[in-house]
Scaffold this active site. Structure first.
Site, short mmCIF file in Angstrom:
data_model
loop_
_atom_site.label_atom_id
_atom_site.label_comp_id
_atom_site.label_asym_id
_atom_site.label_seq_id
_atom_site.Cartn_x
_atom_site.Cartn_y
_atom_site.Cartn_z
N GLN A 1 28.43 25.62 60.90
CA GLN A 1 27.07 26.15 61.02
C GLN A 1 26.10 25.03 61.41
O GLN A 1 26.22 23.93 60.87
CB GLN A 1 26.62 26.77 59.69
N HIS B 1 25.57 35.29 49.85
CA HIS B 1 25.89 35.27 51.29
C HIS B 1 27.08 36.18 51.62
O HIS B 1 27.25 36.55 52.79
CB HIS B 1 26.23 33.86 51.74
N TYR C 1 14.51 30.33 54.30
CA TYR C 1 14.91 30.63 52.92
C TYR C 1 13.73 31.17 52.11
O TYR C 1 13.78 32.26 51.55
CB TYR C 1 15.43 29.35 52.24
N ASP D 1 19.94 22.83 64.47
CA ASP D 1 19.93 21.79 63.44
C ASP D 1 18.55 21.15 63.32
O ASP D 1 18.10 20.81 62.22
CB ASP D 1 20.95 20.69 63.77
N GLU E 1 19.22 33.88 55.33
CA GLU E 1 18.83 33.02 54.21
C GLU E 1 17.73 33.59 53.32
O GLU E 1 17.78 33.43 52.10
CB GLU E 1 18.42 31.63 54.73
N GLU F 1 28.82 28.93 52.76
CA GLU F 1 29.34 30.22 52.34
C GLU F 1 30.57 30.69 53.10
O GLU F 1 30.71 31.89 53.37
CB GLU F 1 28.22 31.27 52.46
N HIS G 1 23.88 31.57 45.04
CA HIS G 1 23.36 31.66 46.42
C HIS G 1 24.51 31.91 47.40
O HIS G 1 24.43 32.81 48.25
CB HIS G 1 22.63 30.36 46.77
N GLU G 2 25.58 31.13 47.29
CA GLU G 2 26.69 31.29 48.24
C GLU G 2 27.38 32.64 48.06
O GLU G 2 27.83 33.25 49.04
CB GLU G 2 27.70 30.14 48.08
#
Length: 615
Positions: free
Chosen positions: A136, A298, A382, A374, A317, A270, A294-295
């Site tokens: 990612q 996902h 988020y 990136d 996110e 994730e 959190h993961e």
């Protein structure tokens, strides 16, 4: 379909399946083998397939699985952000809805940004080399020729040939628990039957051991730390169960956790069936395991329901943070959820201050044509995304209205990719169908342009419960006032604080003017902050000290930024140290000395932060 960050012709043909057959070569630090790409045409008269690649060597292309049927191919010039397009000419034009199979023989190179190769000395065990991938957002193209767009949902299978005695794991179900043995090789096979985007392809090879901690969860790490890791993440099944109650049944079969070496650049990744997490979560008291919540979130938001392009990254996110905090609220109480939201606002403000309040990258739906995702990475998708969803929940009537909608949303888009417009259209249609015109009228009151397309902080300041924050804010205020009115600090000041409250206290101190060195010395003496091992507290304390150019903290900062490569900590600390007139040279020298320790993604961004390359 539009995605400004892929070179592939996804408007003409889409990938359905990748079948990888790769040999792991540690001596040359490369993967070598082939991938069988199965695609389906969308239109008539398709003459070529264009795949994304980046720093790959292409050794040949042929039709189907027949090496005798070679296909002509060319590679475009290297684009510094997006790599090279692999143009493959088909033997004859293909009509719409036709299935195409192409095998690409290739190998990775040392510049393939998805892969980090670790020497034995860089591992905990010090005996064996180690490999892990991070695809990612757009690094899958440096692992495998593919249509590297989140809007393309694929299944995949893999045959991985590793040197003995190392184990391979992937973001897929293991087809053989014990490897096939062939001389010094160990062959592992995997299959992922649930469709997912290319950025979720993941591979790790190393000396790995697993401990089962739940009915569908094994924790993996290097052998010497696996017991500690298993104890830290023992509550993982609780997170999954609450996620299922909030949304839909978990679709991926396994939810394993892999604790990586310390250079892993993120808190977690994730990857389906095998979430990657940083060892900086190993606090010893399970105080940082909410990253796993959190993961796990996902598994629905991002992995199952996926953004169609990185311009809509908040759909992954923002939704995931929203569900993560719902899970935490169910397990730890509503004040804990609200407290997490308060901390999120602080981190959002910090990133928007860093980017600039007028910077278009702080829009919830930024334009990324010509922009490396990136470089756009921040807390905006988020936390601004979370705040939009939280606002909508309150605005539309609370959880009793919004939580049934969440389930319907996942059911509607499971296995699909969508845009923000499609999300919004479904929100309107669901509310109208389920609750009538009243909710549509409420949605019409939302300032969608301000929320989605305007840079800076959200247009609405959500109100969050302050009960867990009051004591932290009060103590920070005491320290701020002590510049003029001294007070007697005591270790008891923090006695009742949770680790998260200690972080919040330090965040509030960080918001004040730089602390006089004498006060920092006093704070450290009483609270022993320089000795704390919890990574979040360490980070905030060091940021407080660097803001005041408190040079006594420099050795601790250097230690922290060279023992782990998590960008959440590493990049801000390098920037803060570099900003100190007495620390700028130390920051550059430290990075140059340790550059090879960091993951390529992290190293490239820190180089920019420290003005070691042109921005």
């Amino acid at each position: 379909m539009s995605d400004p960050n892929t070179l592939a012709n996804i408007d003409q043909v889409v990938t359905e399946h990748l079948a990888l057959d790769l040999k792991v070569d540690f001596s040359k630090q490369r993967l070598v083998g082939n991938v069988l790409v199965t695609l389906k045409t969308l239109v008539d008269n398709v003459n070529e397939v264009i795949l994304d690649t980046n720093h790959l060597v292409i050794n040949g292309v042929y039709e189907g699985e027949n090496p005798e049927k070679a296909l002509k191919y060319t590679l475009s010039e290297q684009d510094p952000k997006f790599g090279r397009a692999l143009h493959i000419s088909l033997a004859s034009p293909a009509s719409a809805n036709q299935k195409i199979q192409i095998t690409v023989c290739y190998e990775t190179t040392k510049d393939s940004g998805a892969l980090q190769w670790l020497e034995p000395s860089q591992t905990v065990g010090k005996k064996h080399p180690y490999l892990f991938t991070q695809c990612q957002p757009i690094h899958a193209r440096s692992l495998v020729p593919c249509q590297d767009s989140p809007g393309i949902k694929i299944t995949y299978s893999a045959r991985i040939d590793t040197p003995a005695p190392l184990r391979a794991l992937m973001s897929a179900l293991r087809l053989n628990e014990e490897p096939e043995v062939s001389g010094d090789s160990r062959i592992y096979r995997f299959e992922q039957k649930t469709t997912m985007p290319s950025y979720l392809i993941a591979l790790v090879v190393g000396e790995l051991e697993g401990i089962e901690i739940g009915p569908r969860t094994t924790v993996w790490s290097e052998p010497s730390m696996v017991k500690k890791c298993a104890e830290e993440f023992v509550d993982t099944e609780d997170f999954i169960t609450v996620g299922e109650q909030l949304l839909t049944p978990y679709e991926w079969g396994r939810y394993d956790l892999l604790v990586l070496p310390s250079s892993f650049p993120y808190g977690g990744m994730e990857n389906p069936c095998l979430t990657f997490v940083t060892p900086t979560l190993l606090a010893g008291d399970r105080s940082l395991v909410d990253v796993v919540a959190h993961e796990i979130a996902h598994s629905w938001m991002g992995n199952l329901v996926t953004t169609k392009s990185w311009e809509n990254f908040w759909l992954n996110e923002g939704w995931t943070v929203f569900i993560e905090r719902k899970i935490v609220g169910r397990l730890r109480g509503e004040p804990a959820r609200q407290f997490g939201a308060l901390q999120g606002v602080i981190s959002l403000r910090g990133d928007i201050d860093f980017f600039g309040h007028e910077n278009p990258l702080t829009c919830l739906c930024p334009r990324l044509r010509g922009v490396d995702p990136d470089d756009a990475f921040s807390r905006v998708p988020y936390e601004k995304g979370f705040n939009l969803l939280y606002y909508l929940e309150q605005h539309l009537g609370g959880p009793e209205v919004f939580e049934p909608y969440m389930k319907a949303y996942v059911r509607e888009f499971a296995g699909k990719a969508l845009t923000t417009d499609e999300w919004k259209t479904f929100l309107y249609s669901y509310m109208e169908k389920t609750h009538g015109q009243e909710k549509v009228d409420l949605l019409d009151q939302v300032d969608w342009k301000a929320w989605l397309h305007t840079p800076g902080m959200p247009p609405v300041d959500n109100s969050f419960d302050q009960s867990l924050a009051h004591a932290c804010t009060h103590l920070a205020g005491k320290w701020d006032k002590s510049r003029e009115t001294p007070f007697e600090p005591s270790p008891n000041d923090l006695k009742e604080f949770s680790p998260s409250q200690k972080v919040f206290f330090l965040e509030k101190v960080l918001e004040t003017q730089p602390m006089p060195h004498a006060l920092l010395e006093s704070m450290d003496k009483v609270y022993q902050l320089s000795e704390v091992q919890n990574s979040e507290i360490r980070f905030k304390w060091q940021m407080v000290c660097l803001k005041a150019e408190y040079q006594q903290i420099y050795p601790k900062v250097v230690q922290f930024i060279t023992e782990q490569g998590r960008m959440k900590f590493t990049r801000p600390l390098y920037r803060a140290l570099y900003k100190c007139p007495s620390g700028s040279q130390l920051a550059q020298e430290t990075f140059i000395k340790h550059k090879n320790f960091y993951h390529p993604i992290c190293a490239r961004l820190v180089e920019k932060d420290l003005d070691l390359v042109k921005k």
